[in-house]
Design a protein around this motif. Structure first.
Motif, PDB file in Angstrom:
ATOM      1  N   ILE A 238       0.834  -1.202   0.000  1.00  0.00           N
ATOM      2  CA  ILE A 238       0.000   0.000   0.000  1.00  0.00           C
ATOM      3  C   ILE A 238       0.867   1.249   0.000  1.00  0.00           C
ATOM      4  O   ILE A 238       1.736   1.422   0.860  1.00  0.00           O
ATOM      5  CB  ILE A 238      -0.946   0.000   1.222  1.00  0.00           C
ATOM      6  CG1 ILE A 238      -1.762  -1.295   1.270  1.00  0.00           C
ATOM      7  CG2 ILE A 238      -1.859   1.207   1.173  1.00  0.00           C
ATOM      8  CD1 ILE A 238      -2.597  -1.551   0.040  1.00  0.00           C
ATOM      9  N   VAL A 239       0.644   2.120  -0.986  1.00  0.00           N
ATOM     10  CA  VAL A 239       1.372   3.388  -1.070  1.00  0.00           C
ATOM     11  C   VAL A 239       0.671   4.455  -0.242  1.00  0.00           C
ATOM     12  O   VAL A 239       1.303   5.184   0.522  1.00  0.00           O
ATOM     13  CB  VAL A 239       1.499   3.835  -2.542  1.00  0.00           C
ATOM     14  CG1 VAL A 239       2.197   5.196  -2.626  1.00  0.00           C
ATOM     15  CG2 VAL A 239       2.255   2.794  -3.350  1.00  0.00           C
ATOM     16  N   ILE A 262      -7.386   4.169  -2.485  1.00  0.00           N
ATOM     17  CA  ILE A 262      -6.248   3.337  -2.076  1.00  0.00           C
ATOM     18  C   ILE A 262      -5.325   3.175  -3.278  1.00  0.00           C
ATOM     19  O   ILE A 262      -5.779   2.778  -4.354  1.00  0.00           O
ATOM     20  CB  ILE A 262      -6.714   1.959  -1.569  1.00  0.00           C
ATOM     21  CG1 ILE A 262      -7.610   2.120  -0.348  1.00  0.00           C
ATOM     22  CG2 ILE A 262      -5.523   1.068  -1.236  1.00  0.00           C
ATOM     23  CD1 ILE A 262      -8.241   0.826   0.118  1.00  0.00           C
ATOM     24  N   LYS A 263      -4.059   3.463  -3.077  1.00  0.00           N
ATOM     25  CA  LYS A 263      -3.064   3.278  -4.127  1.00  0.00           C
ATOM     26  C   LYS A 263      -2.100   2.176  -3.700  1.00  0.00           C
ATOM     27  O   LYS A 263      -1.520   2.236  -2.616  1.00  0.00           O
ATOM     28  CB  LYS A 263      -2.298   4.577  -4.397  1.00  0.00           C
ATOM     29  CG  LYS A 263      -1.325   4.472  -5.566  1.00  0.00           C
ATOM     30  CD  LYS A 263      -0.660   5.814  -5.852  1.00  0.00           C
ATOM     31  CE  LYS A 263       0.295   5.704  -7.048  1.00  0.00           C
ATOM     32  NZ  LYS A 263       0.954   7.006  -7.355  1.00  0.00           N
ATOM     33  N   ALA A 264      -1.967   1.158  -4.540  1.00  0.00           N
ATOM     34  CA  ALA A 264      -1.107   0.021  -4.242  1.00  0.00           C
ATOM     35  C   ALA A 264      -0.095  -0.149  -5.365  1.00  0.00           C
ATOM     36  O   ALA A 264      -0.332   0.241  -6.505  1.00  0.00           O
ATOM     37  CB  ALA A 264      -1.935  -1.245  -4.073  1.00  0.00           C
ATOM     38  N   VAL A 287      -8.821  -4.906   0.849  1.00  0.00           N
ATOM     39  CA  VAL A 287      -9.474  -4.296  -0.311  1.00  0.00           C
ATOM     40  C   VAL A 287      -8.709  -4.639  -1.583  1.00  0.00           C
ATOM     41  O   VAL A 287      -9.295  -4.948  -2.624  1.00  0.00           O
ATOM     42  CB  VAL A 287      -9.583  -2.773  -0.131  1.00  0.00           C
ATOM     43  CG1 VAL A 287     -10.170  -2.124  -1.374  1.00  0.00           C
ATOM     44  CG2 VAL A 287     -10.439  -2.439   1.087  1.00  0.00           C
ATOM     45  N   LEU A 288      -7.386  -4.617  -1.498  1.00  0.00           N
ATOM     46  CA  LEU A 288      -6.558  -4.971  -2.652  1.00  0.00           C
ATOM     47  C   LEU A 288      -6.754  -6.439  -3.036  1.00  0.00           C
ATOM     48  O   LEU A 288      -6.843  -6.776  -4.224  1.00  0.00           O
ATOM     49  CB  LEU A 288      -5.093  -4.688  -2.340  1.00  0.00           C
ATOM     50  CG  LEU A 288      -4.070  -5.014  -3.431  1.00  0.00           C
ATOM     51  CD1 LEU A 288      -4.363  -4.204  -4.692  1.00  0.00           C
ATOM     52  CD2 LEU A 288      -2.656  -4.747  -2.945  1.00  0.00           C
ATOM     53  N   LEU A 289      -6.852  -7.331  -2.038  1.00  0.00           N
ATOM     54  CA  LEU A 289      -7.084  -8.743  -2.321  1.00  0.00           C
ATOM     55  C   LEU A 289      -8.459  -8.963  -2.950  1.00  0.00           C
ATOM     56  O   LEU A 289      -8.624  -9.835  -3.807  1.00  0.00           O
ATOM     57  CB  LEU A 289      -6.953  -9.561  -1.036  1.00  0.00           C
ATOM     58  CG  LEU A 289      -5.547  -9.671  -0.446  1.00  0.00           C
ATOM     59  CD1 LEU A 289      -5.584 -10.450   0.870  1.00  0.00           C
ATOM     60  CD2 LEU A 289      -4.596 -10.345  -1.430  1.00  0.00           C
TER      61      LEU A 289
END
Length: 368
Positions: A238-239, A262-264, A287-289
């Motif tokens: 996560i950025v 969210i920036k990944a 959330v990314l998953l």
């Protein structure tokens, strides 16, 4: 000499005949029909799918070669090519569309409470996407998609946990994905994972008002104003994790409440992904998953195209093919829902499964 029941007969036993008759009566499918009923029509179509037949003539020849076994397969009349062609032209494809919805509901009910592969959350997770089915422009000129290509488009809403479609629709290739999103009713508490092609803030706000959640990839032109940032708490991919609002007046008017950005960054490729969601409490890594689990939809479409013969239409003329595209593209959906039903221990009575059915079941299990 065979002393048991044929596998095709056992597979058709899983079909709720009462529900099929309800769908048939709803559209008066058997009105003025003498012998070749909608059920016989469905058996022929299912036989063509299960046995990998490539044309209407191929199916008829195959059935006629086993004329003595037709009664045991469930057929009550001889199958001729002309009669079948007339049925393809005249029968209402909505019969099979409604019946596919019945099978999908039964398959989802069968899988409730069972262990699943996917994100470890208690909410239902749906992935919404579309896929083109490319056709030959010379054979199907009415499906023109580009100057030299033809196509129809499959739209599906897939339950990520169990691999069962919640919604399935077939349109022409030029229909925008957003037109399908406007037709959906959203389940409160569920997650809807989408790609940036579904970026419409009015529709996203409709998801927000229905009590559901969305996870969508943002477009590069998104203008977002940060109000405050959430702690990353050691999440390496996560950025940034920000809460804010939209900047453009039209977008802010369509979605007037707060939004989470969210920036990944992928550690292997270094590619950055920007996600938007209305869930303010879930960890950014989860959330990314959730978004990455959307890839199961691509596997689902690939499985349909490779193993269920979605590109083989049994007719070429527009008047026949308009109905055939709806009927034929919903039939693989029926077959797809047969597989989880046949995998159930309650209904599995296949003593000698043929190669085709074993192959379909094994490939289906690998996708869920």
């Amino acid at each position: 000499m065979n002393h048991g029941r044929y596998v095709f007969t056992q597979l058709m036993d899983l079909v709720p005949r009462y529900e099929f008759n309800k769908c048939t009566n709803r559209y008066k499918g058997n009105s003025r029909v003498r012998k070749f009923s909608c059920w016989q029509h469905f058996l022929c179509l299912s036989f063509g799918q299960v046995t990998f037949r490539e044309s209407l003539r191929d199916i008829v020849v195959c059935l006629q070669s086993r004329e003595r076994q037709l009664y045991h397969f469930g057929f009550r009349t001889a199958v001729t090519r002309s009669t079948w062609a007339d049925a393809n032209r005249q029968r209402n494809w909505r019969i099979y569309c409604d019946f596919a919805q019945v099978l999908m509901a039964r398959a989802r009910q069968r899988y409730q409470g069972m262990p699943h592969k996917g994100p470890d959350i208690d909410h239902t997770v749906y992935a919404l996407d579309a896929s083109l089915v490319h056709l030959c422009l010379n054979v199907f000129p009415w499906t023109k998609y580009r100057q030299t290509t033809a196509a129809v488009k499959m739209h599906s809403l897939l339950d990520i946990h169990h691999g069962i479609p919640e919604f399935f629709c077939v349109t022409d290739g030029l229909t925008h994905d957003m037109a399908i999103l406007k037709q959906l009713f959203f389940e409160p508490g569920a997650f809807y994972v989408m790609d940036r092609g579904y970026m419409d803030f009015a529709q996203l706000y409709r998801i927000e008002r229905s009590g559901a959640f969305f996870v969508i990839r943002a477009k590069s032109s998104l203008r977002f104003k940060r109000q405050y940032s959430r702690p990353k708490s050691g999440q390496q991919d996560i950025v940034c994790d920000q809460i804010g609002e939209l900047v453009v007046h039209g977008s802010r008017k369509a979605y007037p409440v707060k939004l989470r950005r969210i920036k990944a960054k992928d550690p292997e490729t270094g590619k950055a992904t920007v996600l938007l969601t209305n869930h303010m409490e879930m960890e950014a890594q989860k959330v990314l998953l959730l978004y990455r689990s959307r890839w199961k939809m691509e596997i689902f479409f690939r499985w349909i195209k490779q193993h269920l013969g979605i590109k083989l239409f049994w007719g070429e003329r527009e008047c026949r093919q308009i109905a055939d595209s709806g009927r034929h593209c919903h039939l693989p959906d029926c077959c797809n829902c047969h597989l989880p039903l046949s995998n159930s221990t309650k209904n599995a009575r296949y003593a000698k499964n043929p190669e085709r059915l074993c192959f379909l079941q094994s490939t289906y299990k690998s996708t869920v």
